[in-house]
Scaffold this motif. Structure first.
Motif, PDB file in Angstrom:
ATOM      1  N   ASP A   1       6.174   3.490   5.715  1.00 25.72           N
ATOM      2  CA  ASP A   1       4.744   3.783   5.859  1.00 25.72           C
ATOM      3  C   ASP A   1       4.400   5.260   5.981  1.00 25.72           C
ATOM      4  O   ASP A   1       3.280   5.618   6.352  1.00 25.72           O
ATOM      5  CB  ASP A   1       4.186   3.027   7.060  1.00 25.72           C
ATOM      6  CG  ASP A   1       4.870   3.416   8.369  1.00 25.72           C
ATOM      7  OD1 ASP A   1       5.697   4.361   8.371  1.00 25.72           O
ATOM      8  OD2 ASP A   1       4.590   2.770   9.393  1.00 25.72           O
TER       9      ASP A   1
ATOM     10  N   GLU B   1       0.817  -1.221   0.000  1.00 28.19           N
ATOM     11  CA  GLU B   1       0.000   0.000   0.000  1.00 28.19           C
ATOM     12  C   GLU B   1       0.848   1.267   0.000  1.00 28.19           C
ATOM     13  O   GLU B   1       0.373   2.347  -0.383  1.00 28.19           O
ATOM     14  CB  GLU B   1      -0.926   0.031   1.226  1.00 28.19           C
ATOM     15  CG  GLU B   1      -1.992  -1.060   1.246  1.00 28.19           C
ATOM     16  CD  GLU B   1      -1.528  -2.307   1.975  1.00 28.19           C
ATOM     17  OE1 GLU B   1      -2.370  -3.186   2.252  1.00 28.19           O
ATOM     18  OE2 GLU B   1      -0.311  -2.413   2.260  1.00 28.19           O
ATOM     19  N   ASN B   2       2.098   1.144   0.462  1.00 25.45           N
ATOM     20  CA  ASN B   2       2.930   2.335   0.645  1.00 25.45           C
ATOM     21  C   ASN B   2       4.172   2.395  -0.234  1.00 25.45           C
ATOM     22  O   ASN B   2       4.686   3.488  -0.494  1.00 25.45           O
ATOM     23  CB  ASN B   2       3.398   2.404   2.112  1.00 25.45           C
ATOM     24  CG  ASN B   2       2.270   2.572   3.098  1.00 25.45           C
ATOM     25  OD1 ASN B   2       1.543   3.558   3.055  1.00 25.45           O
ATOM     26  ND2 ASN B   2       2.105   1.609   4.001  1.00 25.45           N
TER      27      ASN B   2
ATOM     28  N   ARG C   1       1.018   5.418  10.528  1.00 28.20           N
ATOM     29  CA  ARG C   1       0.603   4.954   9.202  1.00 28.20           C
ATOM     30  C   ARG C   1      -0.907   5.046   9.008  1.00 28.20           C
ATOM     31  O   ARG C   1      -1.694   4.865   9.946  1.00 28.20           O
ATOM     32  CB  ARG C   1       1.064   3.517   8.971  1.00 28.20           C
ATOM     33  CG  ARG C   1       0.402   2.492   9.864  1.00 28.20           C
ATOM     34  CD  ARG C   1       0.610   1.063   9.361  1.00 28.20           C
ATOM     35  NE  ARG C   1       1.978   0.602   9.374  1.00 28.20           N
ATOM     36  CZ  ARG C   1       2.595   0.106   8.306  1.00 28.20           C
ATOM     37  NH1 ARG C   1       1.966   0.030   7.142  1.00 28.20           N
ATOM     38  NH2 ARG C   1       3.840  -0.321   8.385  1.00 28.20           N
ATOM     39  N   THR C   2      -1.313   5.320   7.779  1.00 24.40           N
ATOM     40  CA  THR C   2      -2.726   5.311   7.421  1.00 24.40           C
ATOM     41  C   THR C   2      -3.057   4.132   6.506  1.00 24.40           C
ATOM     42  O   THR C   2      -4.222   3.837   6.274  1.00 24.40           O
ATOM     43  CB  THR C   2      -3.119   6.611   6.711  1.00 24.40           C
ATOM     44  OG1 THR C   2      -2.314   6.778   5.534  1.00 24.40           O
ATOM     45  CG2 THR C   2      -2.917   7.813   7.636  1.00 24.40           C
ATOM     46  N   LYS C   3      -2.012   3.463   5.971  1.00 21.01           N
ATOM     47  CA  LYS C   3      -2.200   2.312   5.096  1.00 21.01           C
ATOM     48  C   LYS C   3      -1.335   1.165   5.591  1.00 21.01           C
ATOM     49  O   LYS C   3      -0.238   1.373   6.097  1.00 21.01           O
ATOM     50  CB  LYS C   3      -1.808   2.651   3.650  1.00 21.01           C
ATOM     51  CG  LYS C   3      -2.602   3.780   3.023  1.00 21.01           C
ATOM     52  CD  LYS C   3      -2.065   4.076   1.632  1.00 21.01           C
ATOM     53  CE  LYS C   3      -2.789   5.254   0.989  1.00 21.01           C
ATOM     54  NZ  LYS C   3      -2.224   5.574  -0.350  1.00 21.01           N
TER      55      LYS C   3
END
Length: 251
Positions: free
Chosen positions: A96, A16-17, A211-213
Motif C-alpha cells: 500500500d 488500487e495499489n 495508505r491513501t488507497k
C-alpha cells in the motif's frame, strides 16, 4: 556484487495499489524481483498481477492461495519459495506504499557486505517518523515496541515493523514450520528468533506513510495476539532455548 534479491508482498484486495507498487519495484536499480502472494482477493488483485507478468516475465512472480490465510503464513510460504530458488536477500514489504520502495535499496545496502544479517525499516529509531496515522494508532504502535523490549529484552525500537531485508542465512537458520503467529506477533517473533539465534540486526530509519488507497487490514485480534504472544515467546526462550535449524543451513 550480483546478489539475487526477492521482494515478497502479501495481498488481499489491493487492486488500487498493486499495479503501481509492482512498477515501482521493477523500476529500481539492482534487479529486484517480486513475489506477490495473493489470498484469493475477490477484487481481482491476482488477475492484475498476471497481466503485468507479460511485461516482467522473469522478475514478477505470483502465488495464489485459496482464502485469507494470514500475513505470517503468506511470508512463510514466500520464504520457503525464495530459499528453494536460492535467492540471497529476501525482503518483506506492504503493497500500500506505506513502505517507500526506494528504501529497499537502503535495506539491501545495510546487509550486502554481511555487516548485518537482518535490516529493519524502523519508524522509531530517529524519533517518530509516521505520516497520516491517527495519534491513537501511533501511540499504540510505539508503546507496543516499548512493551516488547521490556518483556523480551529485544534491542529493537520498532519491534512490529514489517519492512525488512533478510540474508538467506537467517531464514535458513529459523525453523520456519515452528513460527506460530500471523499478525503483528509474527513480525515480533521473527525479529526475536533472529536475535536469539545470534544474527546481527540493524534498524534503518524510514518514513512510514499510511495508505491513501484501499482498506487497512488491522484488527483487534492482531493486537491481542501480539500482547499475549510476547509473553509466551519470552517464557519459551527461558525453558526451551532457541537453536539453529542446522538442516536448513548452506555455505
Amino acid at each position: 556484487m550480483n546478489h539475487r534479491k526477492l521482494v515478497i508482498i502479501p495481498t488481499f484486495n489491493e487492486k488500487e495499489n498493486i499495479q503501481e507498487i509492482i512498477q515501482a519495484v521493477m523500476n529500481l536499480d539492482g534487479g529486484f524481483e517480486l513475489l506477490v502472494i495473493d489470498d484469493g482477493s475477490p477484487d481481482g488483485t491476482g488477475n492484475l498481477v498476471k497481466a503485468l507478468q507479460l511485461s516482467f516475465a522473469d522478475r514478477l512472480h505470483l502465488i495464489e492461495r485459496q482464502g485469507k490465510l494470514g500475513l505470517g503464513t503468506a511470508y512463510i510460504t514466500g520464504f520457503k519459495w525464495a530459499l528453494e530458488r536460492e535467492y540471497d536477500f529476501i525482503f518483506e514489504m506492504d503493497a500500500d506504499f506505506s513502505h517507500n520502495p526506494d528504501d529497499l535499496i537502503r535495506l539491501y545496502n545495510a546487509c550486502a557486505d554481511r555487516s548485518y544479517d537482518l535490516a529493519i525499516g524502523s519508524r522509531y529509531i530517529t524519533g517518530v517518523n509516521v505520516v497520516n496515522w491517527p495519534m491513537g494508532r501511533v501511540l499504540m504502535s510505539y508503546c507496543a515496541s516499548i512493551y516488547v523490549k521490556f518483556i523480551t529484552g529485544l534491542p529493537i525500537k520498532d519491534a512490529t515493523a514489517g519492512f525488512k531485508c533478510y540474508h538467506r542465512s537467517v531464514l535458513e537458520g529459523i525453523k520456519l514450520d515452528e513460527v506460530r503467529f500471523v499478525g503483528y506477533a509474527f513480525q515480533i517473533e521473527m525479529k526475536f528468533t533472529s536475535w536469539k539465534l545470534g544474527f546481527k540486526l540493524v534498524e534503518i530509519p524510514i518514513i512510514f506513510t499510511d495508505r491513501t488507497k484501499g482498506t487497512s487490514k488491522m484488527s483487534r485480534g492482531i493486537f491481542k495476539e501480539a500482547g499475549f504472544g510476547v509473553i509466551s515467546m519470552k517464557i519459551k526462550s527461558i525453558f526451551s532455548p532457541y537453536q539453529l535449524n542446522q538442516s536448513g543451513l548452506t555455505e
